[in-house]
Design an enzyme around this catalytic site. Structure first.
Site, PDB file in Angstrom:
ATOM      1  CD  GLU A 218      -2.965  -0.847  -0.032  1.00 33.38           C
ATOM      2  OE1 GLU A 218      -3.288   0.309  -0.349  1.00 33.38           O
ATOM      3  OE2 GLU A 218      -3.350  -1.865  -0.651  1.00 33.38           O
ATOM      4  CB  SER A 494     -36.793 -25.093  53.850  1.00 35.95           C
ATOM      5  OG  SER A 494     -38.035 -25.676  54.179  1.00 35.95           O
TER       6      SER A 494
END
Length: 799
Positions: A218, A494
């Site tokens: 690039e 419980s």
């Protein structure tokens, strides 16, 4: 005649000469007359030239001034974004950072499972980050570079030797060390409002080979130009003219960055001018490395349905299901090739084009000696190793993520969540997978036993730190809907009883584990005046029972009697003390669990009970770190002793007895040779099956029921406990071990009176008790029935 002609001829010549003289004189006069007019014209030209020159100078100054002012504007725009919040980056949520020291509990199987979940690749020869190799007692791991919050730690090779399921030796790059840590699992990325997904990577974390290839393809002159490359433009123009089409661009990497980050994709001269100016500004303001890192994270590399793929970090995961550090040469070449045109070179739609482009990049890599000839030849022969399907994997742990999101919204604003923060949690992949596996294996059998479609919620936490380690909000793995662990409010039955008994044990002057509690039929009035007659589960009454037996056997009537003795307000205060936040309506039925709570709330309630009385806030998030490595929020441990160590120890002793001889006694064979503690819970008509249990490290809360609230035919011990037991076997439960606190000793109690006695007798038992102020009887109270019975010795010799 001749003379006359001569005279006439002379006269003509004379007249001709006069005529010429007259003409010359007129010409001279005319020249004299015209001379001032020509000088005036020259002056005007000079003045015009001078005026035009200064006009050009002024116009140039104005243009330069406007350009200067415009450049200042662009500079502010560039700096505002580049130095501020560059991107709306997803929040990255990580699991726990696994730290191992000598003697740490660890198995090869669990280590392998965690590494594979974290996208490590099992190989025979470890060569690059993201790979690991295993033998029977050794693991070699090439840990990827990671920022644990104090800056990037480079990729390193770790070696872990394991013996008897414990860490025997640790090595870092072949140097022996005392401790190692692995980078955490990325659970998910929470997308911002823009829905823009991105995985930020630092320049140090990007393989050098990938950077070299990117610059080669690039912008070869990236480190030598100042943002705009005239030679590059001319070279591109020449190549395009030769080809007769556009084959090469003249934009530098910096210009591409400007185009992607600041500008639109319109092909106009004005945009190109802006692009050039802003590129020069970026080059002036920032270093090349800063610009390259920004480009690495900004470049557009594909499309995932409605969401763009930006940056090499996300692209590596999108195309290959890997981290950028784990890419091989051909995969790097393909990604770099995507920069030119992600749509044109879409590997799923146009594999031939993609291979052609990849091979071109590979050829350039070979020519520039970035890869060897052997690598080049192997890469050319390799197929595209992309994922089979375009769609990225769905989040696997949505229930846990819901908890994280809820906590995150309390700690950070929505704006702060868009700045690329990283969230570190207590999530354990091994425990989560064990949890889900237990559900997958055991729930079908429980549904068959129940004869109905059941749902489930489970929460696993480290009760010492309060970290939630695993969480399931329903039986379907990966289901992102209603989270029962967080939002299902169910009667707890419980499970409330330990809070009632805690209120008694804190009052050690009045109560101990041997205290006698009435177990006789009682009638109480409810708020609306109706009679309430609580009953034990088996429908029997025992007259009187010891406090410990009432809890171990989960007897309802003694619990109600004890709660009424203590006072409902005191019981409610104990529940709030344990961590319950909501208001409590103080009525007798609350003593048997008529309160509605979520599994997460129950888990919080039991943390102090499992943690020897020390309160800790249950939480998922441990730390939040900004993109710059700053700690934005960190969990602060409470470490608050809310229950006396004596009462906590006595209650823990009783809850251990629950798993040995009480309602959870099946654990003695379900989880063999392990000392555990816990409490079952069953609501009216068997609608809810609960179990809360813990070993020496983990607290597990389990709920089993139906969404339509119909009976399940399962008790706490026949339903939820089964899932708890299977999970504890899978994670190799650690036997419970608690140090006896000061002033607590084993004391002999007379079973008949419940009093402490100094001498042993037949009708007595040893129980831990607070000895401060404890009054001892000299001997046991003899049972009248026993007095009538004489031993053979007494019958032979008399008393």
């Amino acid at each position: 005649m001749t003379a006359k002609k001569t005279s006439q001829t002379t006269a003509k010549k004379t007249n001709s000469a006069k005529s010429k003289a007259d003409k010359a004189t007129k010409a001279n006069k005319a020249a004299k007359v015209n001379s001032p007019v020509d000088h005036s014209r020259d002056s005007k030209v000079k003045r015009m030239t001078r005026w035009l020159f200064w006009l050009m100078v002024k116009m140039t100054v104005i243009v330069l001034f406007v350009l200067f002012v415009y450049s200042i504007y662009l500079d502010g725009k560039v700096r505002d974004k580049f130095e501020g919040q560059r991107w709306q980056v997803p929040v990255q949520v990580f699991g726990t950072v696994e730290e191992y020291g000598l003697g740490s509990k660890l198995t090869i199987a669990n280590l392998k499972q965690g590494l594979i979940a974290n996208r490590y690749k099992k190989v025979t020869n470890v060569q690059r980050p993201g790979e690991f190799a295993l033998s029977k007692n050794r693991a070699i791991i090439y840990r990827r570079a990671f920022d644990f919050g104090g800056g990037i730690e480079a990729a390193q090779q770790l070696t872990i030797d394991i013996s008897n399921n414990k860490v025997a030796a640790l090595y870092l790059n072949d140097q022996r060390v005392e401790q190692l840590r692995l980078e955490p699992l990325l659970l998910d990325r929470i997308l911002p409002e823009s829905k823009e997904d991105r995985v930020l990577v630092s320049l140090q974390a990007v393989p050098e080979k990938l950077l070299d290839t990117l610059l080669l393809v690039e912008d070869r002159e990236f480190y030598f130009h100042y943002g705009v490359s005239p030679l590059g433009i001319l070279r591109a123009l020449y190549q395009n003219l030769l080809a007769g089409r556009t084959v090469q661009g003249g934009s530098t990497l910096t210009q591409q960055l400007v185009k992607n980050m600041f500008l639109t994709r319109d092909k106009t001269l004005w945009r190109k001018a802006n692009e050039a100016i802003m590129a020069l500004i970026l080059e002036y303001r920032y270093s090349k490395d800063q610009l390259l890192e920004a480009y690495i994270n900004e470049v557009y590399l594909g499309q995932h349905y409605a969401n763009g793929i930006y940056g090499f970090g996300l692209a590596a995961e999108f195309y290959f299901g890997k981290s950028v550090q784990s890419l091989n040469s051909e995969q790097m070449a393909m990604l770099v090739g995507q920069v030119k045109g992600p749509s044109y070179y879409d590997p799923w739609r146009f594999p031939e084009r993609t291979v052609e482009r990849r091979d071109l990049v590979l050829r350039l890599m070979y020519q520039q000696e970035i890869i060897s000839q052997r690598e080049f030849e192997q890469a050319l022969e390799s197929p595209l190793s992309i994922r089979k399907k375009r769609r990225l994997r769905q989040q696997k742990f949505p229930a846990y993520l819901q908890l994280v999101k809820a906590e995150l919204s309390r700690h950070l604003s929505e704006y702060q969540q868009q700045s690329g923060v990283r969230v570190f949690t207590g999530f354990s992949i091994n425990q989560q997978m064990a949890l889900q596996k237990s559900i997958d294996e055991q729930l079908p059998n429980l549904e068959k036993k129940s004869g109905s479609d059941l749902q489930i919620a489970m929460v696993v936490s480290d009760f010492k730190s309060g970290e939630v380690r695993a969480l399931v909000g329903g039986k379907e793995a990966g289901y992102a809907g209603f989270n029962r662990a967080l939002h299902a409010q169910r009667p707890i039955g419980s499970l409330i009883k330990p809070a009632v008994f805690l209120g008694a044990l804190e009052r050690y002057q009045r109560f101990n584990l041997a205290s006698l509690i009435d177990d006789k039929a009682i009638t109480l009035s409810s708020e609306d005046g109706q009679a309430w007659r609580p009953k034990n589960y088996d429908g029997k009454y025992r007259g009187q029972v010891h406090l410990i037996d009432a809890l171990v056997s989960s007897l309802n009537v003694p619990t109600v009697n004890l709660g009424m003795k203590l006072g409902l307000d005191n019981v409610a205060q104990a529940i709030h003390l344990l961590g319950y936040q909501d208001d409590i309506v103080t009525r007798p039925s609350m003593l048997l669990g008529s309160l509605n709570m979520s599994p997460m709330e129950i888990n919080q309630l039991y943390i102090p009970l499992a943690n020897q009385g020390v309160a800790e806030k249950s939480h998922a998030i441990e730390r939040i770190v900004s993109a710059r490595g700053e700690t934005l929020w960190q969990f602060k441990a409470l470490e608050q002793q809310i229950i006396s160590t004596q009462a906590a120890y006595l209650l823990d002793y009783a809850l251990n007895k629950v798993t040995v001889s009480g309602t959870a006694r099946s654990l003695t064979w379900r989880v063999k040779d392990k000392r555990l503690a816990g409490k079952t819970g069953t609501t009216n008509d068997l609608r809810d099956s609960w179990f809360v249990g813990y070993d020496n490290d983990l607290l597990v809360t389990t709920w089993l029921g139906r969404d339509d609230n119909k009976p399940t035919k399962l008790t706490g011990s026949s339903g939820a406990l089964v899932l708890f037991a299977d999970f504890m076997n899978k994670v190799d439960a650690q036997s419970r071990h608690v140090n006896t606190p000061a002033s607590v000793e084993l004391v002999r109690f007379d079973n008949k009176s419940g009093h402490a006695v100094e001498q042993a007798c037949d009708n007595s038992q040893l129980l831990p008790a607070v000895t401060t102020g404890l009054i001892y009887e000299t001997q046991c109270e003899r049972d009248p029935e026993q007095l009538k019975k004489k031993s053979w010795f007494e019958k032979l010799f008399g008393e």
